[in-house]
Design a protein around this motif. Structure first.
Motif, PDB file in Angstrom:
ATOM      1  N   LYS A   4      21.529  70.789  19.425  1.00 19.89           N
ATOM      2  CA  LYS A   4      20.156  70.401  19.111  1.00 19.89           C
ATOM      3  C   LYS A   4      20.084  69.422  17.946  1.00 19.89           C
ATOM      4  O   LYS A   4      19.368  68.427  17.993  1.00 19.89           O
ATOM      5  N   PHE A   5      20.816  69.721  16.870  1.00 21.66           N
ATOM      6  CA  PHE A   5      20.720  68.917  15.661  1.00 21.66           C
ATOM      7  C   PHE A   5      21.770  67.799  15.595  1.00 21.66           C
ATOM      8  O   PHE A   5      21.621  66.857  14.814  1.00 21.66           O
ATOM      9  N   GLY A   6      22.832  67.935  16.384  1.00 22.62           N
ATOM     10  CA  GLY A   6      23.856  66.902  16.394  1.00 22.62           C
ATOM     11  C   GLY A   6      24.761  66.915  15.182  1.00 22.62           C
ATOM     12  O   GLY A   6      25.397  65.900  14.870  1.00 22.62           O
ATOM     13  N   PHE A   7      24.836  68.057  14.488  1.00 24.24           N
ATOM     14  CA  PHE A   7      25.679  68.168  13.315  1.00 24.24           C
ATOM     15  C   PHE A   7      26.851  69.101  13.607  1.00 24.24           C
ATOM     16  O   PHE A   7      26.896  69.767  14.638  1.00 24.24           O
ATOM     17  N   SER A   8      27.775  69.184  12.668  1.00 22.55           N
ATOM     18  CA  SER A   8      28.981  69.979  12.869  1.00 22.55           C
ATOM     19  C   SER A   8      28.708  71.476  12.749  1.00 22.55           C
ATOM     20  O   SER A   8      27.660  71.905  12.268  1.00 22.55           O
ATOM     21  N   ARG A   9      29.694  72.255  13.163  1.00 17.95           N
ATOM     22  CA  ARG A   9      29.598  73.711  13.051  1.00 17.95           C
ATOM     23  C   ARG A   9      29.452  74.142  11.595  1.00 17.95           C
ATOM     24  O   ARG A   9      28.681  75.043  11.282  1.00 17.95           O
ATOM     25  N   THR A  10      30.186  73.461  10.698  1.00 21.67           N
ATOM     26  CA  THR A  10      30.092  73.798   9.275  1.00 21.67           C
ATOM     27  C   THR A  10      28.671  73.602   8.757  1.00 21.67           C
ATOM     28  O   THR A  10      28.146  74.441   8.020  1.00 21.67           O
TER      29      THR A  10
END
Length: 254
Positions: free
Chosen positions: A49-55
């Motif tokens: 959804k946000f397009g960011f990493s797992r961290t």
């Protein structure tokens, strides 16, 4: 222990990626999109959804958990438990303030709680809890090396110690006050992103290492003293601002 604007990057006012995610989910909770008891989307779904990493997503969830908005249930997922109801009688640290006296009083209160927490952690911590304390020290060090904001790592270090007391009241206290217990978070917010104190990540890292080493050595007295020095040093830093003026340069405080 200093702090400010958990979401501010050095040299600018843009929120960190994890803060962007946390703020977006928080807004949905407050708007009623997610009601208390609802399960948040899975980690992979949030990453998509946000397009960011797992961290980034995990740090955002940790921030929401620290602010009392969600809780993790092992094997089930993350569930909404907020928004937190306002209780004027419990607003110890949550109000934004530019008063040095308020920050000093809050640090004095923390001394009464966190010094003992450090001692109990040294006496009671499990190997896994000790590993988490050390992991938070190394996370802080990595952020310092990369020149990234350390506010959230600062808070999570203190949360790891509270957890290691194996007395849930200590963790509940820190969860209640949240990241805003870190003075630089609160103070920098009302100062428009300006931090009148010099960067103190390096000395704070050294102070965190001293506390962690005492806990890992299972030396309660040494751990209490290290935590006391850490918080008292924070008081000294903010007392130095009582004569500060925006046009003045401020030298580092020991």
């Amino acid at each position: 222990m200093g702090i400010f604007m958990p979401s501010t990057k050095k040299g600018g006012g843009r929120p960190s990626l994890s803060s962007q995610v946390a703020d977006a989910i928080k807004a949905q909770i407050e708007a009623g999109y997610y009601a208390p008891g609802d399960k948040l989307p899975t980690e992979p779904a949030l990453i998509d959804k946000f397009g960011f990493s797992r961290t980034v997503v995990r740090e955002a969830i940790a921030a929401l958990r620290a602010d009392g908005l969600v809780e993790s249930r092992q094997g089930s997922g993350v569930f909404v438990i907020g928004p937190r109801q306002s209780d004027p009688g419990l607003k110890l640290f949550t109000g934004e303030t530019d008063k040095i006296s308020d920050i000093i009083e809050e640090l004095e209160l923390r001394i009464g709680i966190e010094v003992e927490a450090a001692g109990l952690a040294a006496a009671r911590s499990s190997p896994a809890q000790e590993a988490e304390i050390q992991a938070q020290v190394e996370r802080f060090a990595q952020l310092v090396a990369e020149g990234k904001p350390t506010d959230e790592a600062d808070f999570q270090f203190h949360m790891a110690i509270a957890t290691a007391t194996n007395n849930t009241r200590f963790r509940t206290f820190l969860e209640h006050v949240g990241r805003r217990m870190i003075p630089r978070v609160k103070f920098r917010t009302v100062m428009g992103g300006v931090d009148p104190l010099p960067n103190r990540d390096e000395p704070i890292l050294l102070e965190h290492r001293e506390i962690a080493e005492a806990i890992l050595a299972r030396d309660p007295d040494r751990a209490r003293e290290a935590m006391r020095r850490h918080l008292v040093t924070g008081i000294k830093r903010y007392r130095s601002l009582t004569t500060w003026r925006p046009s003045e340069k401020t030298d580092p405080v020991d």
